[in-house]
Design a protein around this motif. Structure first.
Motif, mmCIF file in Angstrom:
data_model
loop_
_atom_site.group_PDB
_atom_site.id
_atom_site.type_symbol
_atom_site.label_atom_id
_atom_site.label_comp_id
_atom_site.label_asym_id
_atom_site.label_seq_id
_atom_site.Cartn_x
_atom_site.Cartn_y
_atom_site.Cartn_z
ATOM 1 N N PRO A 53 -5.335 12.286 -15.863
ATOM 2 C CA PRO A 53 -5.718 11.117 -16.677
ATOM 3 C C PRO A 53 -4.507 10.274 -17.103
ATOM 4 O O PRO A 53 -4.572 9.052 -17.109
ATOM 5 N N LEU A 54 -3.410 10.943 -17.420
ATOM 6 C CA LEU A 54 -2.212 10.227 -17.830
ATOM 7 C C LEU A 54 -1.586 9.499 -16.633
ATOM 8 O O LEU A 54 -1.158 8.349 -16.745
ATOM 9 N N ALA A 55 -1.560 10.162 -15.477
ATOM 10 C CA ALA A 55 -1.033 9.523 -14.256
ATOM 11 C C ALA A 55 -1.877 8.299 -13.899
ATOM 12 O O ALA A 55 -1.331 7.254 -13.522
ATOM 13 N N ASN A 56 -3.190 8.428 -14.021
ATOM 14 C CA ASN A 56 -4.072 7.296 -13.710
ATOM 15 C C ASN A 56 -3.804 6.127 -14.651
ATOM 16 O O ASN A 56 -3.732 4.967 -14.225
ATOM 17 N N ARG A 57 -3.651 6.428 -15.931
ATOM 18 C CA ARG A 57 -3.410 5.369 -16.917
ATOM 19 C C ARG A 57 -2.081 4.669 -16.634
ATOM 20 O O ARG A 57 -2.018 3.441 -16.582
ATOM 21 N N TRP A 58 -1.021 5.457 -16.431
ATOM 22 C CA TRP A 58 0.288 4.860 -16.189
ATOM 23 C C TRP A 58 0.340 4.109 -14.873
ATOM 24 O O TRP A 58 0.974 3.055 -14.765
ATOM 25 N N PHE A 59 -0.327 4.636 -13.859
ATOM 26 C CA PHE A 59 -0.354 3.928 -12.580
ATOM 27 C C PHE A 59 -1.031 2.571 -12.743
ATOM 28 O O PHE A 59 -0.530 1.555 -12.244
ATOM 29 N N THR A 60 -2.148 2.544 -13.433
ATOM 30 C CA THR A 60 -2.865 1.280 -13.633
ATOM 31 C C THR A 60 -2.007 0.287 -14.408
ATOM 32 O O THR A 60 -1.920 -0.889 -14.037
ATOM 33 N N ILE A 61 -1.349 0.760 -15.464
ATOM 34 C CA ILE A 61 -0.480 -0.120 -16.256
ATOM 35 C C ILE A 61 0.645 -0.669 -15.384
ATOM 36 O O ILE A 61 0.911 -1.876 -15.377
ATOM 37 N N LEU A 62 1.320 0.208 -14.652
ATOM 38 C CA LEU A 62 2.440 -0.227 -13.812
ATOM 39 C C LEU A 62 1.974 -1.159 -12.689
ATOM 40 O O LEU A 62 2.649 -2.142 -12.368
ATOM 41 N N ALA A 63 0.814 -0.858 -12.101
ATOM 42 C CA ALA A 63 0.297 -1.707 -11.023
ATOM 43 C C ALA A 63 -0.032 -3.106 -11.541
ATOM 44 O O ALA A 63 0.243 -4.105 -10.865
ATOM 45 N N ALA B 167 0.833 -1.206 0.000
ATOM 46 C CA ALA B 167 0.000 0.000 0.000
ATOM 47 C C ALA B 167 0.868 1.256 0.000
ATOM 48 O O ALA B 167 0.592 2.220 -0.730
ATOM 49 N N ILE B 168 1.921 1.251 0.805
ATOM 50 C CA ILE B 168 2.818 2.412 0.863
ATOM 51 C C ILE B 168 3.541 2.602 -0.465
ATOM 52 O O ILE B 168 3.619 3.719 -0.993
ATOM 53 N N ALA B 169 4.065 1.519 -1.020
ATOM 54 C CA ALA B 169 4.788 1.612 -2.296
ATOM 55 C C ALA B 169 3.869 2.103 -3.417
ATOM 56 O O ALA B 169 4.246 2.972 -4.212
ATOM 57 N N GLY B 170 2.654 1.554 -3.478
ATOM 58 C CA GLY B 170 1.710 1.976 -4.502
ATOM 59 C C GLY B 170 1.309 3.435 -4.347
ATOM 60 O O GLY B 170 1.213 4.179 -5.334
ATOM 61 N N THR B 171 1.090 3.861 -3.109
ATOM 62 C CA THR B 171 0.711 5.252 -2.852
ATOM 63 C C THR B 171 1.840 6.202 -3.241
ATOM 64 O O THR B 171 1.600 7.230 -3.880
ATOM 65 N N LEU B 172 3.071 5.859 -2.862
ATOM 66 C CA LEU B 172 4.212 6.704 -3.236
ATOM 67 C C LEU B 172 4.386 6.738 -4.757
ATOM 68 O O LEU B 172 4.669 7.800 -5.326
ATOM 69 N N GLY B 173 4.211 5.595 -5.399
ATOM 70 C CA GLY B 173 4.313 5.554 -6.857
ATOM 71 C C GLY B 173 3.278 6.444 -7.522
ATOM 72 O O GLY B 173 3.590 7.209 -8.442
ATOM 73 N N TYR B 174 2.045 6.371 -7.043
ATOM 74 C CA TYR B 174 0.989 7.218 -7.619
ATOM 75 C C TYR B 174 1.264 8.684 -7.336
ATOM 76 O O TYR B 174 1.045 9.546 -8.195
ATOM 77 N N LEU B 175 1.748 8.975 -6.148
ATOM 78 C CA LEU B 175 2.050 10.355 -5.785
ATOM 79 C C LEU B 175 3.104 10.941 -6.728
ATOM 80 O O LEU B 175 2.960 12.066 -7.214
ATOM 81 N N VAL B 176 4.143 10.181 -7.019
ATOM 82 C CA VAL B 176 5.187 10.649 -7.942
ATOM 83 C C VAL B 176 4.600 10.855 -9.337
ATOM 84 O O VAL B 176 4.821 11.903 -9.964
ATOM 85 N N LEU B 177 3.862 9.871 -9.835
ATOM 86 C CA LEU B 177 3.272 10.003 -11.167
ATOM 87 C C LEU B 177 2.347 11.211 -11.246
ATOM 88 O O LEU B 177 2.363 11.950 -12.236
ATOM 89 N N SER B 178 1.546 11.430 -10.210
ATOM 90 C CA SER B 178 0.574 12.522 -10.245
ATOM 91 C C SER B 178 1.229 13.894 -10.138
ATOM 92 O O SER B 178 0.599 14.903 -10.463
ATOM 93 N N ARG B 179 2.484 13.966 -9.700
ATOM 94 C CA ARG B 179 3.194 15.245 -9.652
ATOM 95 C C ARG B 179 3.762 15.619 -11.012
ATOM 96 O O ARG B 179 3.944 16.788 -11.301
ATOM 97 N N PHE B 180 4.065 14.629 -11.852
ATOM 98 C CA PHE B 180 4.726 14.893 -13.123
ATOM 99 C C PHE B 180 3.808 14.775 -14.332
ATOM 100 O O PHE B 180 4.219 15.116 -15.437
ATOM 101 N N MET B 181 2.606 14.282 -14.145
ATOM 102 C CA MET B 181 1.694 14.074 -15.272
ATOM 103 C C MET B 181 0.327 14.643 -14.925
ATOM 104 O O MET B 181 -0.035 14.745 -13.758
ATOM 105 N N VAL B 182 -0.444 14.960 -15.980
ATOM 106 C CA VAL B 182 -1.831 15.340 -15.745
ATOM 107 C C VAL B 182 -2.565 14.107 -15.231
ATOM 108 O O VAL B 182 -2.152 12.968 -15.478
#
Length: 142
Positions: free
Chosen positions: A88-98, A71-86
């Motif tokens: 919808p793009l962060a959501n898509r990449w997070f889902t793919i990576l997860a 849970a911590i790793a996934g949350t940190l990963g999403y947090l990083v993605l959401s800082r660098f991407m809009v």
């Protein structure tokens, strides 16, 4: 003077919102995985003779710890993605990576020497529980 009009889709979720949703996913994952552990344990799916890589039997404590680490790793990963991407793009990449991480983690229960099939099935379901909770809750962060 020009003013830039931003779409709500461009808005980044707040750090607090991401942490809150990550915590919700983590708590749900811990509760569901604890229930699964108790069910599996009652069925004899977690024999004490099967040891994890640390040389300990798989009990409730390691199940909870691994769920929280995910849970911590996934949350940190999403947090990083959401800082660098809009968003919808962060959501898509997070889902793919997860999903890629979940596929990779699908092989780990098979590395436990002597693990019964029922144990492997329960561990696989536990991986999907926390992964699914993160994939569901984190993209809903505001």
């Amino acid at each position: 003077m020009s003013t830039e009009v931003r779409s709500p889709l461009d808005a980044k979720p707040s750090v607090g919102g991401v942490i809150k949703n990550g915590a919700i996913a983590g708590v749900i994952g811990v509760v569901v995985n604890a229930i699964l552990y108790f069910i599996g344990s009652a069925m004899g799916a977690f024999p004490e003779t099967v040891l994890n890589p640390a040389g300990q039997p798989i009990t409730l404590v390691p199940v909870i710890m691994v769920t929280l680490i995910g849970a911590i790793a996934g949350t940190l990963g999403y947090l990083v993605l959401s800082r660098f991407m809009v968003k919808p793009l962060a959501n898509r990449w997070f889902t793919i990576l997860a999903v890629i991480v979940l596929i990779g983690m699908a092989f780990t229960p098979f590395s436990l020497p002597g693990a019964p099939t029922s144990m492997i099935v329960f561990l696989e379901i536990m991986h999907v529980v926390i992964g699914g909770a993160l994939i569901y809750f984190l993209p809903k962060s505001v």
